[in-house]
Design an enzyme around this catalytic site. Structure first.
Site, PDB file in Angstrom:
ATOM      1  N   LEU A 118      81.007  52.649  69.112  1.00  0.00           N
ATOM      2  CA  LEU A 118      79.631  52.160  69.275  1.00  0.00           C
ATOM      3  C   LEU A 118      79.493  51.367  70.572  1.00  0.00           C
ATOM      4  O   LEU A 118      78.513  51.518  71.311  1.00  0.00           O
ATOM      5  CB  LEU A 118      79.263  51.237  68.113  1.00  0.00           C
ATOM      6  CG  LEU A 118      78.898  51.867  66.779  1.00  0.00           C
ATOM      7  CD1 LEU A 118      78.513  50.781  65.791  1.00  0.00           C
ATOM      8  CD2 LEU A 118      77.756  52.842  66.944  1.00  0.00           C
ATOM      9  N   GLU A 158      79.622  49.585  56.409  1.00  0.00           N
ATOM     10  CA  GLU A 158      78.654  50.692  56.421  1.00  0.00           C
ATOM     11  C   GLU A 158      78.873  51.547  55.187  1.00  0.00           C
ATOM     12  O   GLU A 158      77.938  51.932  54.491  1.00  0.00           O
ATOM     13  CB  GLU A 158      78.858  51.495  57.710  1.00  0.00           C
ATOM     14  CG  GLU A 158      77.784  52.531  57.991  1.00  0.00           C
ATOM     15  CD  GLU A 158      78.063  53.863  57.324  1.00  0.00           C
ATOM     16  OE1 GLU A 158      77.101  54.573  57.028  1.00  0.00           O
ATOM     17  OE2 GLU A 158      79.240  54.178  57.069  1.00  0.00           O
ATOM     18  N   GLU A 200      95.493  40.228  33.906  1.00  0.00           N
ATOM     19  CA  GLU A 200      94.396  39.817  34.801  1.00  0.00           C
ATOM     20  C   GLU A 200      93.857  38.444  34.411  1.00  0.00           C
ATOM     21  O   GLU A 200      93.465  37.655  35.274  1.00  0.00           O
ATOM     22  CB  GLU A 200      93.263  40.860  34.799  1.00  0.00           C
ATOM     23  CG  GLU A 200      93.666  42.250  35.264  1.00  0.00           C
ATOM     24  CD  GLU A 200      94.403  42.281  36.590  1.00  0.00           C
ATOM     25  OE1 GLU A 200      94.152  41.404  37.440  1.00  0.00           O
ATOM     26  OE2 GLU A 200      95.264  43.175  36.763  1.00  0.00           O
TER      27      GLU A 200
END
Ligand code: ATP
Length: 495
Positions: free
Chosen positions: A114, A282, A334
Site C-alpha cells: 500500500l 482487514e 481454561e
C-alpha cells in the site's frame, strides 16, 4: 532481414545446390531440422516466460497515504524521500546524488505494498509491481532479461502516460537480492541481481523518465550487502506492526463502507488485537461481515467482530466435538488459566471459551491493556503462572495433567528462558551459550515449578469459584471477560 534469416536462406541454398550436384543432402536436412527445433524450443521458452511474468498491476495508482492507517513514521519518512525525488532541479543545482531506491522493511501484511502504491500516486508515477520470485527461472539469463525488460517497460509506460516518473515495486526482494554465491543454482540468481544493480547504477538525473525502485522485504538480513550500498537501496523505511492508535485507524478505514450496529466499539477491538497486522485487521472486518450475512442480518454487531478476532487468531471453529468428559477437562483447564489471570491482573481476560478452533481445544483471550514493549521480571513470572495454571487446575481436580498443556508448557519454558537470558534469574547476568546445559535446565524448571506452586495456591484459595466456573463453562461454552469478573466477584475471589 535479420542475420538469422540470411544464414538460414544461405544454408538452404547451399543444400539445394549440393543436391543438384548429386550429393546426398538428407542427413544434413535431418540434423539441421533437429537443431532448428531445439533452438526454437529454448528461445521461445525464454521469450514466452518473459512475456507472461511481470505484468504491471496498474499504471498510475489511486491509493493515497490517507488510505493507510497508522504507520505515521513510515509515511513521513517515505514522503520526505519522495519530496526529495520530486525536487530534481534543486538536487541538480547542489550536486546531490539522486535517491534511486527505498527499502520497505517489516513483517508481512503491514501495508508495504500500500505504501508503495501511495508513493506512486504521490509522485504521479506509473506503478509497476513485481515479486522477487517472478525473476527466478531455471533457465540461465531469464531473470536478468526480465530485470532489463522491467526497467525498459517502466520508461515506456511513463512516456505513454505522459509523466516523467516511474516507480518499480519489487516485493519479496530477498528472493532476487539474496547474498550472491549462496544459492545452489547461484549463477542465475547472481546474474539477476547483478542486472538489477546495473540498472540501478544506470539511473541518472538526466534521464527523461526518473525511475525509482521500491523494494519490500521482511528479511533484510538475507539481502546482499551490495544492494544496501549508497546509490542503491540506501534508505530503509521500517514498517512495523501497528500500535493501538494505528489499529483503531485501520479498523475505521476498513469498516468505512460496512454497516455497523450502534453497539460496535472499535476502540475496544483495537485494544484486543495487539500483534495484529493491517492485513489481519482487514480480514477481521471481512469475517465479521460474513458472519452477519450468514445470520441474515443487515448490520455487523460487536459480537461478530469479537468472534472474528478469535477466528483470525485461532482459525475456523471445528465441527469435531470433544466427548463430554474431554469437554469438562477442557473447561477445568481454561477455568484455571482465566481465574489465575484475573487474580494476578484484574481485567486481563477478554473471553474464555471451550469451543475448539484451529489447533486449540479451548482458549482464554487476554486483553493486553496498553501496548507493551518491555517485559519486567514480575510480568514474565505472572505470564508463566497463568500459562501453567491450566495444568495446575487439571491436576487439582483430576489428580493428573493432560497433553492439552503441551503448548502452554512450551510457552512457559520460552518465558523462563527469556528471564535467564535477560539476567533476571538467580544466575544473574550470564551468557546463555556458556551456561552448562544441566544448570540451565535446573534454573528453568526451578522458575516454572515456583510458578506452578503459586498457581496452585491461588486455585486452592478459590476452589469453590473454580468449580462454579467449570460448571458455567460446560453449560455455556464461552464467557465474556466482564461476566467472568462478575462471577469471581460474587464468589469473593476478586474485588
Ligand atoms: P507482504 O509483506 O505480505 O507483501 P505487505 O506489507 O505488502 O504484505 P499489504 O499487501 O500492503 O502488506 O497489505 C495487505 C492488505 O492489508 C492491504 O490490502 C490492506 O487491506 C491491509 N492493510 C495492511 N496494512 C494496512 C494499513 N496500514 N492500513 C490499511 N490497510 C492495511
Amino acid at each position: 532481414m535479420t542475420v538469422k534469416e540470411v544464414a538460414l536462406g544461405s544454408a538452404l541454398a547451399v543444400l539445394f545446390f549440393a543436391g543438384y550436384l548429386g550429393y546426398n543432402v538428407l542427413p544434413f536436412l535431418f540434423f539441421g531440422g533437429l537443431l532448428y527445433v531445439l533452438w526454437f524450443t529454448v528461445t521461445n521458452r525464454n521469450a514466452g516466460g518473459t512475456q507472461v511474468a511481470l505484468t504491471p498491476t496498474s499504471k498510475i495508482s489511486d491509493v493515497d497515504f490517507e488510505a493507510i492507517g497508522g504507520q505515521e513514521m513510515a509515511k513521513n519518512e517515505l514522503r520526505e524521500a519522495l519530496d526529495f525525488m520530486l525536487n530534481r532541479e534543486a538536487i541538480k543545482r547542489l550536486g546531490i546524488r539522486p535517491l534511486k531506491g527505498i527499502l520497505l522493511h517489516g513483517p508481512p501484511g503491514t501495508g508495504k505494498t500500500l505504501l508503495a502504491k501511495a508513493a506512486a500516486s504521490y509522485t504521479r508515477a506509473v506503478f509497476l509491481a513485481a515479486s522477487g520470485s517472478e525473476f527466478i527461472e531455471v533457465y540461465a539469463g531469464v531473470g536478468a532479461q526480465r530485470v532489463r525488460q522491467l526497467f525498459k517497460r517502466a520508461k515506456e509506460m511513463a512516456k505513454s502516460e505522459g509523466t516523467n516518473h516511474a516507480l518499480i515495486f519489487i516485493d519479496e526482494l530477498e528472493i532476487l537480492g539474496g547474498v550472491r554465491g549462496k544459492h545452489s543454482s547461484h549463477l542465475e540468481y547472481d546474474q539477476t541481481l547483478n542486472q538489477l544493480l546495473v540498472e540501478m547504477d544506470g539511473l541518472t538525473l538526466d534521464d527523461d523518465v526518473q525511475v525509482m525502485v521500491l523494494g519490500a522485504t521482511n528479511r533484510i538480513d538475507l539481502l546482499d550487502p551490495a544492494l544496501l550500498r549508497p546509490g542503491r537501496f540506501d534508505r530503509v523505511v521500517n514498517v512495523e506492526l501497528p500500535d493501538k492508535e494505528g489499529r483503531l485507524r485501520i479498523l475505521q478505514l476498513h469498516t468505512r463502507d460496512k454497516p455497523l450496529a450502534e453497539d460496535v466499539d472499535l476502540e475496544s477491538l483495537a485494544r484486543d488485537t495487539f500483534g495484529f497486522s493491517g492485513a489481519h485487521l482487514e480480514n477481521l472486518t471481512n469475517e465479521a461481515a460474513i458472519m452477519a450475512m450468514r445470520e441474515g442480518l443487515d448490520r455487523i454487531y460487536q459480537r461478530h467482530l469479537v468472534e472474528a478476532i478469535d477466528k483470525v487468531m485461532m482459525g475456523e471453529k471445528l465441527d469435531r466435538r470433544p466427548t463430554p468428559e474431554e469437554l469438562r477437562r477442557i473447561a477445568v483447564h481454561e477455568a484455571g488459566h482465566a481465574l489465575v489471570s484475573e487474580v494476578l491482573r484484574p481485567g486481563s481476560v477478554s473471553a474464555v471459551t471451550i469451543t475448539s478452533r484451529g489447533s486449540a481445544l479451548g482458549y482464554v483471550r487476554n486483553n493486553p491493556g496498553d501496548d507493551r514493549y518491555l517485559e519486567t521480571r514480575e510480568l514474565l513470572e505472572e505470564e508463566i503462572c497463568v500459562l501453567v495454571a491450566g495444568s495446575a487446575a487439571e491436576r487439582r481436580l483430576y489428580g493428573s495433567g493432560s497433553s492439552g498443556a503441551a503448548s502452554d508448557l512450551r510457552a512457559a519454558v520460552d518465558r523462563a528462558r527469556k528471564l535467564v537470558s535477560a539476567g533476571m534469574s538467580e544466575l544473574g547476568v550470564v551468557d546463555e551459550e556458556v551456561v552448562p546445559p544441566g544448570l540451565l535446565h535446573r534454573t528453568i524448571t526451578g522458575i516454572i515449578s515456583e510458578q506452578e506452586s503459586r498457581a496452585d495456591a491461588i486455585l486452592a484459595h478459590a476452589s469453590v469459584a473454580l468449580d462454579h466456573l467449570v460448571e458455567v463453562l460446560v453449560e455455556k461454552e464461552s464467557l465474556a471477560g466482564d461476566k467472568l469478573r462478575d462471577l469471581l466477584r460474587s464468589q469473593g475471589v476478586v474485588t
